[in-house]
Each structure stands twice: as C-alpha cells, then as structure tokens.
Write a protein that holds these residues in place. Structure first.
Motif, short mmCIF file in Angstrom:
data_model
loop_
_atom_site.label_atom_id
_atom_site.label_comp_id
_atom_site.label_asym_id
_atom_site.label_seq_id
_atom_site.Cartn_x
_atom_site.Cartn_y
_atom_site.Cartn_z
N ALA A 117 0.84 -1.19 0.00
CA ALA A 117 0.00 0.00 0.00
C ALA A 117 0.88 1.24 0.00
O ALA A 117 2.06 1.20 0.37
CB ALA A 117 -0.92 0.00 1.22
N ASN A 118 0.30 2.34 -0.42
CA ASN A 118 1.03 3.61 -0.41
C ASN A 118 1.46 3.98 1.02
O ASN A 118 0.82 3.58 1.99
CB ASN A 118 0.15 4.70 -0.99
N GLY A 119 2.53 4.74 1.14
CA GLY A 119 3.03 5.12 2.45
C GLY A 119 2.02 5.88 3.28
O GLY A 119 1.98 5.74 4.51
N GLU A 120 1.16 6.69 2.64
CA GLU A 120 0.14 7.43 3.38
C GLU A 120 -0.91 6.48 3.94
O GLU A 120 -1.40 6.66 5.05
CB GLU A 120 -0.51 8.48 2.48
N VAL A 121 -1.27 5.45 3.17
CA VAL A 121 -2.21 4.44 3.66
C VAL A 121 -1.60 3.69 4.85
O VAL A 121 -2.26 3.43 5.86
CB VAL A 121 -2.58 3.46 2.54
N ASP A 122 -0.32 3.36 4.72
CA ASP A 122 0.37 2.67 5.80
C ASP A 122 0.39 3.54 7.06
O ASP A 122 0.19 3.05 8.17
CB ASP A 122 1.79 2.34 5.36
N ALA A 123 0.63 4.84 6.89
CA ALA A 123 0.65 5.75 8.03
C ALA A 123 -0.73 5.85 8.69
O ALA A 123 -0.84 5.93 9.92
CB ALA A 123 1.12 7.14 7.59
N LEU A 124 -1.79 5.83 7.88
CA LEU A 124 -3.15 5.87 8.42
C LEU A 124 -3.44 4.62 9.24
O LEU A 124 -3.96 4.71 10.36
CB LEU A 124 -4.16 6.00 7.28
N ILE A 125 -3.09 3.45 8.72
CA ILE A 125 -3.37 2.19 9.41
C ILE A 125 -2.58 2.13 10.72
O ILE A 125 -3.06 1.58 11.72
CB ILE A 125 -3.03 1.00 8.51
N LYS A 126 -1.37 2.69 10.73
CA LYS A 126 -0.54 2.64 11.94
C LYS A 126 -0.85 3.77 12.91
O LYS A 126 -0.22 3.86 13.97
CB LYS A 126 0.94 2.71 11.54
N GLY A 127 -1.80 4.64 12.56
CA GLY A 127 -2.22 5.69 13.48
C GLY A 127 -1.44 6.97 13.39
O GLY A 127 -1.64 7.87 14.23
N SER A 128 -0.57 7.11 12.40
CA SER A 128 0.21 8.33 12.27
C SER A 128 -0.60 9.46 11.63
O SER A 128 -0.22 10.63 11.74
CB SER A 128 1.47 8.08 11.43
N ILE A 129 -1.68 9.11 10.95
CA ILE A 129 -2.57 10.11 10.35
C ILE A 129 -3.92 10.03 11.06
O ILE A 129 -4.50 8.94 11.18
CB ILE A 129 -2.75 9.86 8.84
N ASP A 130 -4.40 11.14 11.54
CA ASP A 130 -5.68 11.21 12.22
C ASP A 130 -6.78 11.38 11.19
O ASP A 130 -6.83 12.38 10.48
CB ASP A 130 -5.68 12.38 13.21
N ARG A 131 -7.65 10.38 11.10
CA ARG A 131 -8.71 10.44 10.10
C ARG A 131 -9.77 11.48 10.44
O ARG A 131 -10.63 11.81 9.60
CB ARG A 131 -9.35 9.07 9.89
N ASN A 132 -9.75 12.02 11.66
CA ASN A 132 -10.70 13.06 12.05
C ASN A 132 -10.22 14.46 11.63
O ASN A 132 -10.95 15.43 11.81
CB ASN A 132 -10.93 13.03 13.56
#
Length: 438
Positions: free
Chosen positions: A154-169
């Motif tokens: 997966a793209n690095g941004e997707v990986d960051a989202l799954i690992k909690g580095s990106i706040d989906r809120n």
C-alpha cells in the motif's frame, strides 16, 4: 615523653570517634555520598529508558507494512511484444502498474472511474507494485493468462493511516487521504484485503525515494563487507604490533614515541580518519568512491589503536612465570609467545577485537567523508561495488522529509542496536568462557 604524648593523642582521638555527635555526622556524610551515587545512577538509567522508549515506540512499526490483496488479471496480450511473442524483454516492460490499478478498481466495484477517481486509486498503491507483480511472473511464467491473488504494498500514506500516524478526524483539506479514499480503505479492511504484515522488505529492499519500498539490504551487505575487511586487516596487524611492542621491542626513545602516538591515535576524532582515507585511498591510490573496500580500510585504521592497546594489556596480564617456565625448558621467545602467551591472552584479545569492531560498526563521520552516502539500489556483490553502511543509512533516512522515513530511521536504529548488543554480549561471553584467574 613523645610516646606518652602519642598515647594521649590517640586516646583523645578515640574519644572523639566515639562521640555521638561525631558518629552522627560521619553516618550522615556516608548517607549523602550513597545518595549522590544512587541519584547519579538513577538519572543515567532514566535517560537510558527515555532513549530506548523513544526509539522503540517510534520504530517498532517499521517491522510491519500495510499490504493490499489484489486479484490481478495477467492477460497474455499484456505480455506480448510487437510480434505477438512473450519474451523476457516483453515481460520486463509490461505495464504492471496498470494491472494493479485495474485489479484494485475491480475489487472496489468501480465500473468506469472518473479521472480524479483514477488518481485516488493510484494514491492507494505503492510505486513498487510493478516489481512485486513482475517478480511473481518471473518466478512462475505459468500464471500468465490467469487471474492470481497478489499481496502488494500500500502507499506510504495508507500505511501511516493504518498505523495511526494520520488522524482520520482531521479536516479533509488538511489530510493526505480524502474521504473517498478512506471509504475505500474501510471497505478493503472489511473484506480482509488490507492488513499489516511483517515487513520483510526492510531487510531485502535497497534505496528508494518511497518509504514503503526502502530497505536496509544494501547497508547490511556494505556493513558486512566493511567488518570483514576490518577483521582481516586490523586484527592481524594490531595483534602483531602489540606482540612486538610488548615482547620484542627494545625500550628506548623510538618505541616510547610509537607508544605515545598509538595512545594519541585512539583519541583522534573519527572524521580525521575519513579525511585520511579520502586523501590516501581515493585521491592518491584511486580506489572507487563509495566502495566498501575504502570504508573497510578507513575503519581498519581507526580500529588499529583499540586492538593494539587491548592486546598489549592482555599480553601484559599473563604472569611472567609463564614466560620464565617456557624459556627455562628451552623454548625460544617466538615459541613462548605463540604457544603460551598468546593462547593465555586470547580472552582479552577477543574482547578488544570485538569492541573495536563494535566501534567501527557504529561509525558514521569517516564514511560520510569517503562518499558512502550514495543512493544505491542494486545489491553490492563485491567490496568494490558502491554501497553504504547501517549508520549512514540511518543518517540518510533521518534527513528525509517523508513521514514514513521517521519510523524507518528508528527501525534501522533498532537493528543497529541489536547488532551492537549481540557483539558486546559475545565479547562478555568469550571473556568469561576463556578467562583464567591467576
């Protein structure tokens, strides 16, 4: 008269020592000294715990990587050349990125996506998906013409989202992934097609501008070559020099100068050895820049003083009676050295050697000076090929701006610390196993 006065003074001192106030002050001073020592130890342990917590908390996720399971249609027409034949060249140049994007589009149930949707689809996949699909075909050509399941990065941004580095809120305009992409990700998770797996690529990939396809393979191979060169160059020369200085060299001004310079070289900043390697090995001798050979030779020069000093200390620790006994039964000085002194000094020599290797493994500054910061994708096969080293790879990742390289930096630091821990543990084990007490 003097004896009587001394006796009186001693009696007075004894009364003072037994004075309760004096004893209380002495005990208080001892308690304060212990408290200072425990405080210093506690501060050191606190910062050590903070350091390791910071590294591990940010780096353990580097050992996991988000992957997407796609059913990729490997149509024969996609692999045929202009003559309608399937060759190695046609397989190599096939458009695997389009295959992956079409597979993801089909998985998400998109019939005819718009141009923005196609762009969003590409944003879910890593740029390394072409290598993964091509590798599967190159390992088994019989899959051509079939639809096969393939786990792709997966793209690095997707990986960051799954690992909690990106706040989906976070509001969509300030988030790297838009709401439509989040909905697609949720659907893939619900269908079991998106999950975190062990990141083997961290140890098998080379350099890359994308964090999800960046790995330590080149750095690991380069570090191995350099440690091998250090072991083959610095250890024999260092042990031989120490044995000569300790057992054979006459004690005069010349040997005193040599000993002083060896001790001084052990304290020289490592970057000076990098400048020496740049001037001698690259500019004068013409050895290839960014090669493991040059790095190994520079680290050998830096490690030599450590090996010599440790070996001399180990040889000096062998009791003189061993030498006298060997010489007394007719052994020569050379036989005494190789048959008796060096075997008994082996634990100290091994310890000094491993400590020197540990020091060399963690050095960065001299390697930067000789150009081991190259962007190397291909695996080095010989010490003459371009390469890098573990600490240099950490330095390069730490200077990258992408979010994914932060965890890569910490993950590589964990790997380096593991190597250092194992090597230090080996030094302690070997010393205790072979050590003899006199």
């Amino acid at each position: 008269m003097a004896t009587t006065q001394d006796t009186l003074h001693a009696a007075a001192d004894g009364r003072k020592l037994n004075d309760p106030a004096m004893l209380k002050r002495r005990y208080a001073a001892e308690w304060r000294f212990k408290a200072y020592g425990l405080g210093a130890l506690g501060i050191a342990l606190f910062f050590l715990v903070v350091l390791f917590y910071s590294i591990i908390s940010q780096g353990w996720t580097a050992f996991l990587q988000t992957n997407i399971k796609l059913d990729v249609a490997l149509n024969e027409a996609d692999f045929q050349d202009a003559d309608g034949q399937i060759t190695e060249q046609s397989i190599r140049v096939a458009d695997y990125t389009k295959m992956a994007r079409d597979a993801l589009q089909s998985t998400l149930g998109l019939e005819s996506p718009t141009r923005p949707e196609k762009r969003d689809l590409r944003g879910l996949l890593s740029r390394g998906v072409d290598v993964q699909i091509r590798s599967k075909i190159e390992s088994d050509r019989s899959v051509i013409g079939q639809t096969v399941p393939v786990w792709v990065l997966a793209n690095g941004e997707v990986d960051a989202l799954i690992k909690g580095s990106i706040d989906r809120n976070t509001p969509e305009e300030r988030r790297q992934l838009n709401n439509k992409q989040l909905a697609w990700i949720d659907k893939l998770i619900a269908e079991g097609r998106l999950e975190k797996q062990f990141n083997t690529g961290l140890f098998t990939y080379g350099a890359s501008s994308q964090p999800e396809t960046a790995g330590l393979a080149v750095a690991l191979i380069g570090s191995f070559f350099m440690m091998l060169i250090v072991a083959l160059v610095a250890v024999p020369i260092g042990v031989a020099a120490a044995a000569y200085l300790e057992e054979f060299a006459p004690k005069n001004t010349f040997t005193d100068i040599i000993e002083v310079n060896i001790n001084n070289l052990a304290a020289v900043p490592s970057i000076v050895f990098g400048l020496l390697g740049l001037a001698v090995f690259i500019n004068f001798m013409g050895l290839p820049r960014s090669a493991s050979l040059v790095g190994g030779l520079v680290l050998s020069l830096m490690t030599l003083p450590t090996v010599i000093i440790a070996t001399r200390a180990a040889i000096r620790a062998v009791p003189p009676s061993i030498r006298e006994a060997a010489l007394g039964v007719g052994a020569s000085k050379m036989q005494t050295l190789f048959h008796h002194v060096l075997p008994l000094a082996l634990p100290g020599i091994l310890t000094g050697t491993i400590i020197g290797l540990v020091q060399a493994l963690g050095e960065t500054a001299p390697l930067l000076m000789i150009g081991l910061v190259a962007f190397v994708v291909d695996y080095p096969t010989t010490p003459l090929d371009p390469a890098t080293a573990l600490p240099v790879q950490i330095y390069m990742w730490a200077s990258s701006a992408e979010r994914g390289f932060v965890e890569r930096t910490m993950g590589a630091t964990i790997v380096l610390l593991m190597f250092l821990f194992v090597m230090n543990a080996a030094a302690v084990y070997l010393r205790r196993k072979f050590e003899r007490k006199w």
